[in-house]
Design an enzyme around this catalytic site. Sequence first.
Site, PDB file in Angstrom:
ATOM      1  N   LYS A   1      17.274  17.848-122.396  1.00  0.00           N
ATOM      2  CA  LYS A   1      17.444  18.184-120.972  1.00  0.00           C
ATOM      3  C   LYS A   1      18.029  16.933-120.325  1.00  0.00           C
ATOM      4  O   LYS A   1      17.326  15.964-120.055  1.00  0.00           O
ATOM      5  CB  LYS A   1      16.087  18.540-120.348  1.00  0.00           C
ATOM      6  CG  LYS A   1      16.156  19.388-119.079  1.00  0.00           C
ATOM      7  CD  LYS A   1      16.962  18.816-117.936  1.00  0.00           C
ATOM      8  CE  LYS A   1      16.229  17.762-117.146  1.00  0.00           C
ATOM      9  NZ  LYS A   1      17.075  17.222-116.013  1.00  0.00           N
ATOM     10  N   CYS A  21      18.396  -0.254-116.210  1.00  0.00           N
ATOM     11  CA  CYS A  21      16.946  -0.499-116.153  1.00  0.00           C
ATOM     12  C   CYS A  21      16.608  -1.933-116.567  1.00  0.00           C
ATOM     13  O   CYS A  21      15.651  -2.508-116.076  1.00  0.00           O
ATOM     14  CB  CYS A  21      16.198   0.515-117.004  1.00  0.00           C
ATOM     15  SG  CYS A  21      16.926   0.792-118.616  1.00  0.00           S
TER      16      CYS A  21
END
Length: 462
Positions: A170, A279
């Site tokens: 997903k 990140c």
Amino acid sequence: MKAHDGMYIDGAWRPAAGTDTIAVVNPADEQVIAHVPAGTADDVDAAVRAARRALPAWAATPPAERAARIAAIRDALVARKDEIAGTVTAELGSPLKLSQAVHVGLPIAVAGSYAELAASYAFEEKAGNSTVHLEPVGVVGAITPWNYPLHQIVAKVAPALAAGCTIVLKPAEDTPLTAQLFAEAVHEAGLPAGVFNLVTGLGPVAGQALAEHEGVDLVSFTGSTAVGRQIGATAGAAVKRVALELGGKSANVILPSADLAKAVNVGVANVMSNSGQTCSAWTRMLVHDSQYEEAVALAVEAAAKYGERIGPVVNAKQQRRVRGYIEKGVAEGARLVAGGPEAPRDQGYFVSPTVFADVTPEMTIAQEEIFGPVLSILRYEDEADALRIANGTVYGLAGAVWAGEETEAVAFARQLDTGQVDINGGRFNPLAPFGGYKQSGVGRELGSHGLSEYLQTKSLQF
Ligand code: NAP
Ligand code: MG
């Protein structure tokens, strides 16, 4: 942009269960470039069933053959590299050169590394009178973010395939077109039907259905700490394996003996690249009191070079969020020396490359992940002070240490509570385990450590 109006499930593009769609927007000009189906729990269920059916045969496929399929995926990505780079630029907004070099180049390298690892990995070990078999965990539910759309997918799918797992992906709602191109590459590579499945959709709908599905054995998630916490709790309740790759607030520690200009320049580039949406970005620069103003001046100069070159952030919500953090920095008393909260252009989700000086460790901009082109420069008095500041957040994903001698930098790096440290600008290594200490996550990606996340052990005693 060309988009599929279905899901890639069980080896073919199939109509979605529902009729809702997601509009894909180019963040550079705010134009809708495509629509993809918004998956539901029914689509997720169909994909997980396909992955379960495909599991026994794929798990039993010899590693050399799995390696050959991963190599074929890499080759299919190479053949489509211009199309993928253009698609990443269109849906993420990154400058085309960055898309080519990093957004396409890095996942091709990672796919190549797993083609080699799958072939050479020891899936069997001896321990005294036991033979230990390293077997695939099973069906993997992979949930990925938009910041490195293809890399985040390949960093999960390639090791899962190498391990013998099957997958339902997903991807982020903001970057589904890159995910569809990846599914095309998988199809061209000739993987057996059901080994890899793609369900596009919204996080709280399709993502949550995937994380909660009882047919999923391991959930591998990359994204925000808030959603990661929720996924970890869901997986814990179901006694299911989970890997979480979450946020960061990495420190770039410049020791007094370092080449200051080089450390500052590389440090600014590290934060501004990909519009600050990395990140592991070194968003806190730590400079000794005696060199502080010199470093600030160098950082302002370096940030100015990014004014024209920087891409937008991914969407309007992220633009508001990042500008909100810049306003908060000003309100809490940090000294704004470059950029600021004003939108630099009328159109597109742009944020000015921003640098704050006189940031103190407890300020919001020194503690929370901003995920935009915003650098905070902090002052330290001595090494102990630098270490306390560097380790003083809930995160521990990455970092950097600069010193005149490597041994001095290494000694400092060993005391950092963080999963990766670049010494004097050491290059990114796709074989090195990547992942966080503390609230930056659970588990590791990349290299052999990334592969072992997708394995479980079975011991036979003789
Ligand atoms: P996010 O919501 O955590 O998104 C990551 C992925 O999780 C996306 O595929 C998302 O789908 C999905 N998701 C969202 N809610 C879910 C749920 N309840 N259950 C299952 N899956 C769910 O991150 P974001 O909203 O895109 O970005 C927000 C912040 O996250 C950023 O500002 C940044 O601080 C952080 N972030 C970190 C990384 C990283 O690499 N560590 C990457 C991206 C973002 P949707 O796309 O539909 O939301
Ligand atoms: Mg979201």
